[in-house]
Every structure is written in structure tokens, then in C-alpha cells.
Design a protein around this motif. Structure first.
Motif, PDB file in Angstrom:
ATOM      1  N   TYR A 135     -34.279  25.885 -52.644  1.00  0.00           N
ATOM      2  CA  TYR A 135     -34.641  25.304 -54.053  1.00  0.00           C
ATOM      3  C   TYR A 135     -35.794  26.161 -54.739  1.00  0.00           C
ATOM      4  N   VAL A 136     -35.668  26.454 -56.287  1.00  0.00           N
ATOM      5  CA  VAL A 136     -36.798  27.387 -56.754  1.00  0.00           C
ATOM      6  C   VAL A 136     -36.644  27.041 -58.240  1.00  0.00           C
ATOM      7  N   ALA A 137     -37.405  25.735 -58.610  1.00  0.00           N
ATOM      8  CA  ALA A 137     -37.569  25.047 -59.416  1.00  0.00           C
ATOM      9  C   ALA A 137     -36.055  24.376 -59.171  1.00  0.00           C
ATOM     10  N   GLY A 138     -35.734  23.676 -58.176  1.00  0.00           N
ATOM     11  CA  GLY A 138     -34.369  23.776 -58.866  1.00  0.00           C
ATOM     12  C   GLY A 138     -34.103  22.115 -58.583  1.00  0.00           C
ATOM     13  N   PHE A 139     -32.598  21.003 -58.531  1.00  0.00           N
ATOM     14  CA  PHE A 139     -33.289  19.922 -58.673  1.00  0.00           C
ATOM     15  C   PHE A 139     -32.273  20.099 -57.629  1.00  0.00           C
ATOM     16  N   ALA A 140     -32.804  19.130 -56.103  1.00  0.00           N
ATOM     17  CA  ALA A 140     -31.997  18.575 -54.996  1.00  0.00           C
ATOM     18  C   ALA A 140     -31.626  17.165 -55.309  1.00  0.00           C
ATOM     19  N   PRO A 141     -30.313  17.158 -55.712  1.00  0.00           N
ATOM     20  CA  PRO A 141     -29.938  15.356 -55.724  1.00  0.00           C
ATOM     21  C   PRO A 141     -29.599  14.708 -55.114  1.00  0.00           C
ATOM     22  N   VAL A 187     -22.199  14.806 -51.394  1.00  0.00           N
ATOM     23  CA  VAL A 187     -22.981  14.350 -50.189  1.00  0.00           C
ATOM     24  C   VAL A 187     -24.149  15.669 -50.361  1.00  0.00           C
ATOM     25  N   ALA A 188     -25.223  15.240 -50.215  1.00  0.00           N
ATOM     26  CA  ALA A 188     -26.437  15.367 -50.628  1.00  0.00           C
ATOM     27  C   ALA A 188     -26.614  16.658 -48.544  1.00  0.00           C
ATOM     28  N   SER A 189     -26.250  17.626 -48.842  1.00  0.00           N
ATOM     29  CA  SER A 189     -25.958  18.637 -47.891  1.00  0.00           C
ATOM     30  C   SER A 189     -27.598  18.394 -47.367  1.00  0.00           C
ATOM     31  N   TRP A 190     -28.978  18.687 -48.418  1.00  0.00           N
ATOM     32  CA  TRP A 190     -30.173  18.833 -47.565  1.00  0.00           C
ATOM     33  C   TRP A 190     -31.038  17.789 -46.929  1.00  0.00           C
ATOM     34  N   LYS A 191     -29.636  16.925 -45.976  1.00  0.00           N
ATOM     35  CA  LYS A 191     -29.974  15.999 -45.262  1.00  0.00           C
ATOM     36  C   LYS A 191     -29.631  16.328 -43.856  1.00  0.00           C
ATOM     37  N   THR A 192     -28.797  17.520 -43.700  1.00  0.00           N
ATOM     38  CA  THR A 192     -28.325  18.195 -42.603  1.00  0.00           C
ATOM     39  C   THR A 192     -29.046  19.517 -42.459  1.00  0.00           C
ATOM     40  N   LEU A 193     -29.369  20.348 -43.541  1.00  0.00           N
ATOM     41  CA  LEU A 193     -29.935  21.117 -43.520  1.00  0.00           C
ATOM     42  C   LEU A 193     -31.356  21.655 -43.957  1.00  0.00           C
ATOM     43  N   PRO A 194     -32.004  22.357 -42.772  1.00  0.00           N
ATOM     44  CA  PRO A 194     -33.323  23.230 -43.536  1.00  0.00           C
ATOM     45  C   PRO A 194     -33.247  23.477 -44.653  1.00  0.00           C
ATOM     46  N   SER A 195     -34.648  22.565 -45.528  1.00  0.00           N
ATOM     47  CA  SER A 195     -34.196  22.906 -46.672  1.00  0.00           C
ATOM     48  C   SER A 195     -36.073  24.141 -46.868  1.00  0.00           C
ATOM     49  N   TYR A 196     -35.793  24.408 -48.432  1.00  0.00           N
ATOM     50  CA  TYR A 196     -37.089  24.986 -48.747  1.00  0.00           C
ATOM     51  C   TYR A 196     -37.839  24.802 -50.194  1.00  0.00           C
ATOM     52  N   MET A 197     -38.814  24.578 -50.480  1.00  0.00           N
ATOM     53  CA  MET A 197     -39.055  24.271 -52.139  1.00  0.00           C
ATOM     54  C   MET A 197     -40.209  25.507 -52.560  1.00  0.00           C
ATOM     55  N   MET A 236     -40.379  17.708 -58.888  1.00  0.00           N
ATOM     56  CA  MET A 236     -39.947  19.100 -57.406  1.00  0.00           C
ATOM     57  C   MET A 236     -40.713  18.126 -56.404  1.00  0.00           C
ATOM     58  N   SER A 237     -41.528  17.310 -56.598  1.00  0.00           N
ATOM     59  CA  SER A 237     -42.917  16.963 -55.298  1.00  0.00           C
ATOM     60  C   SER A 237     -41.992  15.932 -54.611  1.00  0.00           C
ATOM     61  N   PHE A 238     -41.811  15.290 -55.855  1.00  0.00           N
ATOM     62  CA  PHE A 238     -40.449  13.690 -54.974  1.00  0.00           C
ATOM     63  C   PHE A 238     -39.297  14.395 -54.234  1.00  0.00           C
ATOM     64  N   MET A 239     -38.897  15.379 -54.749  1.00  0.00           N
ATOM     65  CA  MET A 239     -37.864  15.710 -53.727  1.00  0.00           C
ATOM     66  C   MET A 239     -38.524  16.440 -53.086  1.00  0.00           C
ATOM     67  N   ALA A 240     -38.944  17.204 -52.785  1.00  0.00           N
ATOM     68  CA  ALA A 240     -39.961  17.878 -52.203  1.00  0.00           C
ATOM     69  C   ALA A 240     -39.854  17.696 -50.272  1.00  0.00           C
ATOM     70  N   GLU A 241     -40.412  16.179 -50.857  1.00  0.00           N
ATOM     71  CA  GLU A 241     -41.117  15.445 -49.740  1.00  0.00           C
ATOM     72  C   GLU A 241     -39.964  14.202 -49.139  1.00  0.00           C
ATOM     73  N   ARG A 242     -39.135  14.344 -50.362  1.00  0.00           N
ATOM     74  CA  ARG A 242     -37.692  13.291 -50.136  1.00  0.00           C
ATOM     75  C   ARG A 242     -36.584  14.074 -48.925  1.00  0.00           C
ATOM     76  N   ALA A 243     -36.586  15.242 -49.072  1.00  0.00           N
ATOM     77  CA  ALA A 243     -35.827  16.418 -47.973  1.00  0.00           C
ATOM     78  C   ALA A 243     -36.578  16.694 -46.418  1.00  0.00           C
ATOM     79  N   HIS A 244     -37.935  16.195 -46.530  1.00  0.00           N
ATOM     80  CA  HIS A 244     -38.379  17.346 -45.803  1.00  0.00           C
ATOM     81  C   HIS A 244     -38.643  18.297 -45.425  1.00  0.00           C
ATOM     82  N   ALA A 245     -38.565  19.030 -47.410  1.00  0.00           N
ATOM     83  CA  ALA A 245     -38.779  20.839 -46.781  1.00  0.00           C
ATOM     84  C   ALA A 245     -39.755  20.575 -45.828  1.00  0.00           C
ATOM     85  N   VAL A 246     -38.732  22.145 -44.963  1.00  0.00           N
ATOM     86  CA  VAL A 246     -39.289  23.060 -43.988  1.00  0.00           C
ATOM     87  C   VAL A 246     -40.840  23.479 -44.004  1.00  0.00           C
TER      88      VAL A 246
END
Length: 263
Positions: free
Chosen positions: A115-121, A196-206, A220-230
Motif C-alpha cells: 500500500y503506497v499511501a493507499g487505503f487498506a479497508p 473481503v479484506a485480503s490483507w488479513k491473509t496476505l502479508p502487507s507492506y505500507m 495510514m498508521s492506524f491501517m498499518a497497525e491493524r493489518a499487522h504490516a510486515v
């Protein structure tokens, strides 16, 4: 004796060559990088990133995001994903984030999301809802709506406000071109609930900038923490147009994601 030595040397060389060929055959191919632009941008916004990825041996595809609706746009990107035989790393900027989140579903060759300055809903969230979760976005006051024949609206950023709103750290001459070539997003697309939020099953980077005026850094910080970004990268002073103003950092993060796929 000399003949025996030559035979032994040749045998050793062939064995080494065969071992190298076997290793090459068994190595994981580099993933294809599929890049999805967001609202108020277009495919050429990835030019500098593509150039750097190509130099490092990656095949990159900049998808033409229709910007009409999350589900329909995701179908267009999904068609590109299905045309790739090997692994894929999906990269989304801004509204392209919801699109890659949905497009990954049902495509097992997608191995990572960037996610490059991108929403991760999350499921049921929209870009509009996320952008207003924390204060800081000034996008609303910069928009110029255009009525559509079906009763909907297309949204542009006013050219005079484009640089300050979207790309404050990009040279002015370049932002004039970006403003003139920006692609509008349907207002309905920004309000559409995600699947469906695919970031729950795929590794995500922010990666995002601290001075982003479209999506506040707090969102962005909220979404990164929620997604457990690698991995999460914050670029101090950077605008929303990271792939244009900071292609080195964006490319580096994409390659981090790609390297993890290839291991």
C-alpha cells in the motif's frame, strides 16, 4: 595420464554446470509487480518506479484503473492478475488500495500487498469513511465535481490546488502535467463499501508520507497497525504522490515484498 586428467576436469566441469542448471531450475522466479494507480493519477505515475524495478530484473505492469467502483475496478485488475502465470505482488496507491484488496481475492498467485499511501479497508469500509477517521484531510475543499449523465459525479482536483493538495514535494513543472492528465474518480467509488479484506491473509507492506493531505498520516498508521504490516515506512515531509516524489523508497519496499515471495 594427460587424457585422464582432461576427462576428470571435463567431468567436474559438467557436474558443476549441471548443478548450476538444477539450482536455476529449482529457484523461485521473481514475482511480477502489478501497479494500480488511484484517483487523480494515471498509469504513468509509476514510470520512475517501473524503471527502477526493471533495472533490478522485475517485470512490472501498470494497470489502467477505471476508477468507477471498487468491485468493478477490481475485476479489471483481476483479469490482469490471471494473465500472469507466476507469483504476483500487488501494489496500490490511494484508492488503488481498496482495488488491490478486492482484486487479490480468488487469485492464489497474489502473494503480497503493498500500500503506497493507499487505503487498506476492512470489510464494509469505504475510502470516504477511512479518510475522515482522523482529522487532517483537505481533499474535500480541493475537489471540482463534474455531473455525469447517469446522475452521478466525477471528481477532479482543481488544477490550481493540485500541487499543494496532491504533490507538494514534486517540482511545479511536473505537477502542472500531472494536474492536466489526472483521471477523475466516480464519487460513488469512494463511497463504495469494500469486500473481503485480503490483507488479513496476505502479508502487507505500507509506505506513506507525514505531510499527506489526502489520507492523513494518522489514518495510514492506524491501517498499518491493524493489518499487522510486515514493514511500514514513513517518509517525513512527503506528500500523497510518493511514487513520483520518492520512487527509490517505494521501489525498495516493493522489492522487500517481492524478495519475501521469492524465498
Amino acid at each position: 595420464m594427460r587424457n585422464i586428467t582432461r576427462v576428470l576436469a571435463l567431468t567436474a566441469a559438467l557436474a558443476a554446470s549441471g548443478g548450476g542448471m538444477a539450482q536455476a531450475a529449482n529457484s523461485q522466479p521473481k514475482p511480477t509487480i502489478v501497479l494500480v494507480h488511484g484517483a487523480f493519477a494515471e498509469s504513468s505515475s509509476w514510470d520512475a518506479v517501473i524503471t527502477k524495478l526493471s533495472k533490478d530484473g522485475y517485470v512490472a505492469i501498470a494497470a489502467a484503473n477505471p476508477l468507477r467502483g471498487v468491485a468493478s475496478d477490481a475485476k479489471a485488475v483481476s483479469a490482469i492478475i490471471r494473465s500472469v502465470s507466476g507469483p504476483v505482488v500487488l501494489v496500490g496507491h490511494s484508492y488503488g488500495g481498496p482495488v488491490i484488496t478486492e482484486a487479490a481475492n480468488g487469485n492464489p498467485n497474489v502473494k503480497a500487498l503493498v500500500y503506497v499511501a493507499g487505503f487498506a479497508p476492512d470489510t464494509g469500509e469505504s475510502s470516504l469513511a477511512l479518510s475522515s477517521m482522523f482529522p487532517g484531510s483537505t481533499l474535500g475543499s480541493a475537489l471540482a465535481p463534474v455531473a455525469l449523465p447517469d446522475g452521478g459525479q466525477d471528481l477532479f482536483i482543481e488544477p490550481a490546488k493540485f500541487r499543494a493538495q496532491f504533490a507538494a514535494d514534486v517540482p511545479q513543472e511536473q505537477t502542472l502535467l500531472m494536474a492536466a492528465t489526472q483521471r477523475p474518480v466516480a464519487q460513488a467509488a469512494l463511497a463504495e463499501a469494500s469486500g473481503v479484506a485480503s490483507w488479513k491473509t496476505l502479508p502487507s507492506y505500507m509506505i506513506y508520507g507525514s505531510d499527506d493531505r489526502n489520507i492523513p498520516a494518522a489514518v495510514m498508521s492506524f491501517m498499518a497497525e491493524r493489518a499487522h504490516a510486515v514493514k511500514t515506512v514513513v517518509i517525513e515531509g512527503a506528500s500523497h504522490a510518493l511514487m513520483v516524489s520518492h520512487p527509490d523508497e517505494v521501489t525498495s519496499l516493493i522489492e522487500d515484498a517481492a524478495a519475501s515471495v521469492s524465498q
